[in-house]
Design an enzyme around this catalytic site. Structure first.
Site, mmCIF file in Angstrom:
data_model
loop_
_atom_site.group_PDB
_atom_site.id
_atom_site.type_symbol
_atom_site.label_atom_id
_atom_site.label_comp_id
_atom_site.label_asym_id
_atom_site.label_seq_id
_atom_site.Cartn_x
_atom_site.Cartn_y
_atom_site.Cartn_z
ATOM 1 N N GLU A 153 0.815 -1.224 0.000
ATOM 2 C CA GLU A 153 0.000 0.000 0.000
ATOM 3 C C GLU A 153 0.848 1.274 0.000
ATOM 4 O OE1 GLU A 153 -2.903 -0.269 3.178
ATOM 5 O OE2 GLU A 153 -4.236 -1.427 1.898
ATOM 6 N N GLU A 309 -6.713 -7.922 -0.640
ATOM 7 C CA GLU A 309 -7.137 -7.981 0.768
ATOM 8 C C GLU A 309 -8.604 -7.600 0.915
ATOM 9 O OE1 GLU A 309 -4.925 -5.469 3.433
ATOM 10 O OE2 GLU A 309 -3.028 -5.896 2.444
HETATM 11 C C1 GLA Z 1 -4.129 -2.692 4.888
HETATM 12 C C2 GLA Z 1 -2.766 -3.352 4.949
HETATM 13 C C3 GLA Z 1 -2.741 -4.586 5.781
HETATM 14 C C4 GLA Z 1 -3.604 -4.475 6.985
HETATM 15 C C5 GLA Z 1 -5.001 -4.094 6.579
HETATM 16 C C6 GLA Z 1 -5.963 -4.027 7.722
HETATM 17 O O1 GLA Z 1 -4.851 -3.009 3.806
HETATM 18 O O2 GLA Z 1 -2.237 -3.613 3.688
HETATM 19 O O3 GLA Z 1 -1.400 -4.816 6.144
HETATM 20 O O4 GLA Z 1 -3.089 -3.514 7.843
HETATM 21 O O5 GLA Z 1 -4.954 -2.826 5.995
HETATM 22 O O6 GLA Z 1 -7.240 -3.699 7.285
#
Ligand code: GLA
Ligand code: ZN
Length: 672
Positions: A153, A309
């Protein structure tokens, strides 16, 4: 660059972030046993392990990672291999404090948190690159690794001295001369003229910033956004290229964040083999907003994407982390696949024992076994997805394109006036919602996209019309396209300087109107508009006061001193038409205009009956796979056109009287 066409994966990846390194080894085997029961076939590993795999400047330690990979390989997992560079190890910050970021307020950060490296720190670059290279050297040949996941991210900003210097280099490259820079930023204003490159400073709270998100010189701040997006992109490219030295084929991605403001994802996607993203809707996020974000992520490359995710149950970082209701995660996952995902991955596979994510949902809960509601739902979905590999690589054909442009996003929201509540994503969503509710597929497209593929192009609040864009849109309309645009469009060029001679600047001729003034209404105020059929609606926020220059009026204001003047117009231009919507219309009024647009352009819903269900399809050479999902509270009848077909998920024959309860999903395949 790696594989670019066809299917990226041989099966739907089902799994997610897995951090066995945070757990004692006894648990690993138990994990494998439990995941097998959920048909999990993939794990994303090594996402935040830098401190572990490089305990000091001189040493790498890969024994544990070797063991994790070996265990997963034995189980036949498709591994998504991250590079771990998104959180600095403590030793690095101690020894080289310049690797940490300086924030908007000029505060130099210490060791802590994550997403914390200055993108222009040469020390960070050196170590990140070296780590990516080490990993690729060691694991590049492992056939179980099906994807590289660089960093995590990417986002945030840095305002340190290294960034300031790099900004000057970036500016010199862009503007060549100081005169050009002064002109672009309109530096005669408030006597800001500069005479040397090193007089430029980063636009933060200590310089041009007005509060957190406004600025005295939008031109400077927009350039800073471009620069920061480019700086982080350089970090990504650097790691990508390091991996490529040892692994010529495996697709390389990094996980994006939907409509995240900070990075120009269309520019980023050009450098990525496959787009992946993290979907975290809140309890009150409209499903149409989530659908729009999926379509945007698919639009970045015009290809299927990875859902890297989502949470199987609840969140921890939202203000109210409600549970996903029974069936909700499944419905959300099918929506994701319906809009173009070829993977479904969770954050995370086992719930954390400590730190800020211990309340974040996971496939295995703190209780440690599989006898939980969440696990059963994950297992059920895993079983179903196993049968759906036919979906991989298939398309989402669309006749409507909605323009999404990060430069415009930044410019619109930096500008001082006329209205502080004007938000780019919300405005785009207002229009997207119409098509979503009508089950008309949409592509989210870049400002430099190929408009000719679409019968209708929608470009709301196209405030910044970069050089060349007006011409491209004119060409599109002349050749028969329909363009829908709105208030706050056609106002500035790529430097945020106004097109003189009347709004909406480069769109004025094709829209056949001149906007003389823009009224701003406070939240408690509204205006009214009346359509030619005499029906009256409300409008809010901004009201263009305009004159017709060839366009016809479809609606006029009906109150205030500009009552009787046009607010919604249509202009024939070449073989096409331009619709201009001069205010923030209430939903039913916007629907009315867009009903006319779609009828005229012969764009219709993918099913011939009105329904409150979400109906989408993905198309391969042989078949169309329809996803029918109920996201509303009440039971809904299945559209009649599906009666007599078979639901691929339940195996049931669908009848005239089939109904879907909330979060029910039906999949129907129709051969072409
Ligand atoms: C982000 C991160 C993860 C985790 C999630 C939790 O998407 O990439 O490492 O922290 O948030 O929702
Ligand atoms: Zn920096």
């Amino acid at each position: 660059m790696g594989k670019k066409t066809g299917k990226m994966f041989k099966r739907i990846l089902y799994g997610g972030d897995y951090n066995p390194n945070q757990w004692p080894r006894e648990i690993w085997e138990e994990d494998m046993r439990i995941f097998r029961k959920a048909h999990i076939n993939s794990a994303s590993i090594n996402i935040f392990s830098w401190a572990k795999i490089q305990p000091s400047e001189e040493t790498y330690y890969f024994d544990e990672l070797d063991d994790i990979i070996e265990m997963l390989s034995k189980e036949g997992y498709d591994i998504v291999m991250a590079t771990s560079t998104a959180a600095l190890p403590a030793w690095m910050v101690k020894r080289y404090p310049e690797v940490a970021r300086t924030d908007y307020y000029g505060r130099k950060h210490k060791f802590g948190q994550r997403h914390n490296a200055c993108p222009n720190s040469l020390v960070y670059q050196k170590y990140a690159k070296a780590l990516a290279e080490e990993l690729a050297k060691r694991y590049g040949n492992n056939k179980n690794i099906v994807c590289w996941h660089v960093n995590n991210e990417y986002g945030g900003e840095c305002y340190c001295e290294s960034c300031e210097k790099a900004f000057r280099v970036w500016l010199r490259k862009k503007y060549k001369t100081i005169e050009a820079l002064n002109k672009a930023w309109n530096m005669e204003f408030w006597g800001h003229t500069i005479y040397d490159w090193d007089e430029t400073v980063l636009p933060n709270a200590l310089s041009e910033g007005i509060g957190e998100d406004k600025t005295a010189f939008a031109g400077i701040s927009i350039d800073y956004r471009r620069f920061n997006s480019d700086s982080l992109l350089e970090n990504f490219k650097m790691e990508r290229d390091a991996i490529r030295k040892y692994d010529p084929d495996t697709p390389i991605t990094n996980n994006l964040m939907g409509t995240y403001k900070g990075l120009d994802y269309f520019k980023w996607a050009k450098e990525m083999d496959i787009v992946s993203w993290d979907n975290y809707p809140a309890y009150d996020t409209p499903w149409s907003m989530t659908a729009m974000r999926h379509d945007l992520m698919r639009g970045l490359k015009g290809r299927p994407f990875m859902l890297m995710e989502q949470t199987p149950s609840q969140q921890n970082w939202q203000p109210y982390n409600s549970l996903k209701r029974p069936g909700q995660m499944r419905a959300q996952s099918y929506q994701t696949v319906a809009h173009g995902a070829d993977t479904i991955q969770f954050f995370q596979l086992r719930r954390s024992v400590g730190a800020c994510e211990k309340f974040h949902g996971a496939v295995i809960a703190h209780v440690g076994h599989e006898n939980t509601r969440v696990f059963r739902e994950v297992a059920q979905l895993g079983k179903e997805l196993k049968e759906l590999d036919c979906i991989l690589g298939s398309d989402n054909p669309s006749k409507v394109g909605i323009i999404f442009d990060w430069d415009n996003y930044w410019a619109l929201e930096y500008t001082s006036g006329p209205h502080k509540d004007l938000k780019y994503v919300d405005q785009i969503h207002n229009y997207y919602r119409y098509f979503y509710e009508k089950n008309i597929p949409v592509d989210m497209i870049p400002i430099d996209g190929d408009f000719s593929k679409y019968d209708v192009v929608v470009a709301p609040v196209l405030y910044m019309v970069k050089e060349g864009v007006g011409e491209a849109l004119e060409e599109y309309v002349k050749n028969g396209g329909t363009l829908v645009t709105s208030f706050m469009s056609g106002i500035v060029d790529q430097s945020d300087n106004v097109y003189l001679g009347g709004y909406p600047g480069p769109l004025r001729k094709m829209a056949g109107i001149w906007v003389e003034e823009i009224d701003a209404l406070a939240p408690e105020q509204h205006n009214t508009v009346v359509f030619t059929d005499g029906i009256e609606y409300t409008c809010r926020m901004l009201c263009d006061l305009m004159h017709l220059e060839g366009a016809e009026s479809l609606a006029n204001y009906s109150s205030d001193f500009y009552a009787g003047t046009p607010v919604v117009t249509r202009n024939k231009f070449g073989k096409g038409r331009v619709y201009y919507i001069g205010t923030d219309l209430e939903e039913s009024a916007l629907d009315k205009v867009l009903d006319q647009v779609t009828a005229e352009a012969d764009v219709s819903s993918i099913i011939n009956e009105p329904t409150k269900l979400e109906v989408t399809y993905r198309e391969s050479e042989k078949e169309r796979l329809y996803f029918i999902i109920n996201f509303v509270k009440d039971e809904q009848p299945l559209p009649k056109c599906f009666a007599g077909k078979r639901d691929l998920l339940s195996g049931d024959e669908l009848g005239d009287d089939t109904k879907l309860k909330q979060y029910d999903v039906i999949l129907v395949s129709i051969h072409k």
